[in-house]
Design a protein around this motif. Structure first.
Motif, mmCIF file in Angstrom:
data_model
loop_
_atom_site.group_PDB
_atom_site.id
_atom_site.type_symbol
_atom_site.label_atom_id
_atom_site.label_comp_id
_atom_site.label_asym_id
_atom_site.label_seq_id
_atom_site.Cartn_x
_atom_site.Cartn_y
_atom_site.Cartn_z
ATOM 1 N N ARG A 145 0.850 -1.258 -0.016
ATOM 2 C CA ARG A 145 0.200 -0.184 -0.144
ATOM 3 C C ARG A 145 0.815 1.473 0.104
ATOM 4 O O ARG A 145 0.465 2.172 -0.688
ATOM 5 C CB ARG A 145 -1.082 -0.052 1.314
ATOM 6 C CG ARG A 145 -1.831 -1.122 1.229
ATOM 7 C CD ARG A 145 -3.050 -0.798 0.289
ATOM 8 N NE ARG A 145 -4.132 -1.881 0.287
ATOM 9 C CZ ARG A 145 -4.030 -2.861 -0.651
ATOM 10 N NH1 ARG A 145 -3.523 -3.255 -1.244
ATOM 11 N NH2 ARG A 145 -4.947 -3.941 -0.528
ATOM 12 N N SER B 66 0.875 4.437 -2.735
ATOM 13 C CA SER B 66 0.265 5.591 -2.115
ATOM 14 C C SER B 66 0.622 6.767 -3.111
ATOM 15 O O SER B 66 1.543 6.774 -3.938
ATOM 16 C CB SER B 66 0.832 5.908 -0.992
ATOM 17 O OG SER B 66 2.371 6.014 -1.003
ATOM 18 N N THR C 30 -1.972 7.571 1.158
ATOM 19 C CA THR C 30 -3.298 7.069 0.884
ATOM 20 C C THR C 30 -3.180 6.443 -0.429
ATOM 21 O O THR C 30 -2.452 6.816 -1.349
ATOM 22 C CB THR C 30 -4.479 8.137 0.806
ATOM 23 O OG1 THR C 30 -3.961 9.025 -0.048
ATOM 24 C CG2 THR C 30 -4.320 8.887 2.307
ATOM 25 N N ASP D 299 -5.709 5.545 -3.783
ATOM 26 C CA ASP D 299 -7.189 5.472 -4.302
ATOM 27 C C ASP D 299 -7.587 4.211 -4.449
ATOM 28 O O ASP D 299 -7.145 3.109 -4.707
ATOM 29 C CB ASP D 299 -6.783 6.027 -5.943
ATOM 30 C CG ASP D 299 -6.389 7.477 -5.869
ATOM 31 O OD1 ASP D 299 -6.465 8.125 -4.875
ATOM 32 O OD2 ASP D 299 -5.992 7.632 -6.723
ATOM 33 N N LYS E 286 -8.700 2.343 -1.859
ATOM 34 C CA LYS E 286 -8.428 1.194 -0.746
ATOM 35 C C LYS E 286 -8.560 1.984 0.396
ATOM 36 O O LYS E 286 -8.373 3.059 0.536
ATOM 37 C CB LYS E 286 -6.904 0.848 -0.849
ATOM 38 C CG LYS E 286 -6.539 0.273 -2.163
ATOM 39 C CD LYS E 286 -7.257 -1.278 -2.169
ATOM 40 C CE LYS E 286 -6.742 -1.867 -3.457
ATOM 41 N NZ LYS E 286 -7.214 -2.971 -3.732
ATOM 42 N N ASN E 287 -8.945 1.357 1.441
ATOM 43 C CA ASN E 287 -9.161 1.694 2.945
ATOM 44 C C ASN E 287 -7.988 1.646 3.501
ATOM 45 O O ASN E 287 -7.685 1.135 4.327
ATOM 46 C CB ASN E 287 -10.259 0.957 3.678
ATOM 47 C CG ASN E 287 -10.674 1.466 5.100
ATOM 48 O OD1 ASN E 287 -10.403 2.516 5.335
ATOM 49 N ND2 ASN E 287 -10.884 0.800 5.808
ATOM 50 N N PHE E 288 -6.964 2.706 3.293
ATOM 51 C CA PHE E 288 -5.567 2.892 3.727
ATOM 52 C C PHE E 288 -5.191 4.093 3.821
ATOM 53 O O PHE E 288 -5.371 4.969 3.100
ATOM 54 C CB PHE E 288 -4.699 2.201 2.726
ATOM 55 C CG PHE E 288 -3.316 2.135 3.165
ATOM 56 C CD1 PHE E 288 -2.702 1.139 4.028
ATOM 57 C CD2 PHE E 288 -2.575 3.272 2.659
ATOM 58 C CE1 PHE E 288 -1.508 1.083 4.505
ATOM 59 C CE2 PHE E 288 -1.071 3.024 3.089
ATOM 60 C CZ PHE E 288 -0.605 2.311 3.962
ATOM 61 N N SER E 289 -4.581 4.499 4.957
ATOM 62 C CA SER E 289 -4.216 5.893 5.219
ATOM 63 C C SER E 289 -3.359 5.841 6.487
ATOM 64 O O SER E 289 -3.401 5.350 7.426
ATOM 65 C CB SER E 289 -5.375 6.893 5.570
ATOM 66 O OG SER E 289 -4.918 8.145 6.016
#
Length: 303
Positions: free
Chosen positions: A140, A144, A192, A194, A196-199
């Motif tokens: 991820r 990012s 982050t 695009d 995806k639930n990722f931060s």
């Protein structure tokens, strides 16, 4: 027979060993002709191994854990004790190796994104070794927005590598003082992806910055721009303090105006007060970073 899938929070289990992770992938790989995919896929791990060799990391080159090809790149685990040497000098050496290759050979330029992370992962000589949250987060980070944006904006003649590290790596290795990579060469970014639930909080390191970093007035402090109209500075004041831009590694200080990352469409008019940054590193968000009012609308937007 199926392998049972353990349910979390039902019992205590031994924590898998901590493994550092390194991953790279190639910019614009999917844009290559089909006939080039195979050779480039084979070339990338060769360039990585060449850089490990030149950086003196022979042991790491020969002791990778659960290495795998991703088609447009590679990923492997390694002993976390080697993290300081991967951050410095390896990343810089990899940038040099890529630059030398791109100058000497006719064909597609090989420009890479890299990510470095660490966390618990199974490593017991089984087929499922290396699978876990830390592995997912490594990919991820690699995908990012900040690391993709900086490589896209940079000069393909100068910048061959953009690396992103997790906050855990930055805090333990860089801030801990275990590596030759100085904190001032790192820039905090919100990682982050695009769709995806990722931060996550992460840190960007570009061994050879160029492109919009230079266009924004970023320059080495030891090589200040000549100013024929420069007025004498106050005692203890540098030219960067007076004119609002200074650079040390990847540190940018903005005096009056706006620091902008990425592409900007339409007009940008800045009406707020001057901005100042007092910390060690600049923190980039997505979009334009400004102090003052930011209003969007139709014609005559004020941002």
């Amino acid at each position: 027979m199926y392998t049972p899938v353990p349910a979390p929070h039902t019992e205590s289990r031994p924590l898998p060993p901590y493994r550092a992770l390194f991953a790279v992938d190639a910019k614009d790989f999917t844009g290559l002709s089909a006939v080039q995919h195979g050779p480039v896929s084979q070339l990338i791990p060769e360039l990585v191994d060449q850089a490990l060799e030149r950086a003196g990391l022979h042991e790491l080159r020969d002791s990778k854990r659960f290495p795998a090809s991703t088609g447009d790149g590679v990923v492997f685990g390694f002993d976390p004790a080697m993290l300081p040497f991967v951050l410095w000098p390896f990343l810089g050496v990899l940038d040099d190796v890529l630059g030398s290759y791109n100058q000497q050979f006719v064909g597609p330029r090989i420009r890479l994104r890299a990510s470095v992370h660490v966390g618990p992962l199974p490593d017991a000589g089984r087929p499922d070794d290396g699978n876990g949250t830390a592995r997912n987060d490594t990919h991820r980070l690699l995908d990012s927005r900040p690391v993709k944006a900086i490589l896209a904006a940079a000069s393909e003649q100068v910048t061959h590598l953009a690396a992103v590290m997790s906050h855990r790596v930055y805090e333990d290795v860089v801030l801990g003082g275990y590596t030759g990579l100085h904190p001032d060469r790192c820039v905090e970014v919100p990682a982050t992806v695009d769709g995806k639930n990722f931060s996550q909080r992460a840190w960007l390191y570009v061994p050879s910055p160029s492109g919009n970093l230079v266009q924004a007035g970023v320059r080495a402090r030891e090589e200040p721009a000549d100013r024929a109209d420069a007025a004498p500075t106050e005692p203890g004041e540098t030219s960067a303090d007076r004119y609002g831009a200074g650079y040390s590694g990847n540190t940018q200080r903005v005096g009056e105006g706006a620091a902008v990352m990425g592409d900007v469409g339409r007009d940008v008019v800045y009406t707020g007060k001057s901005t100042s940054y007092q910390g060690t590193n600049q923190h980039w968000g997505s979009g334009d970073n400004v102090t003052g009012d930011k209003r969007t609308g139709e014609s005559g937007d004020r941002r």
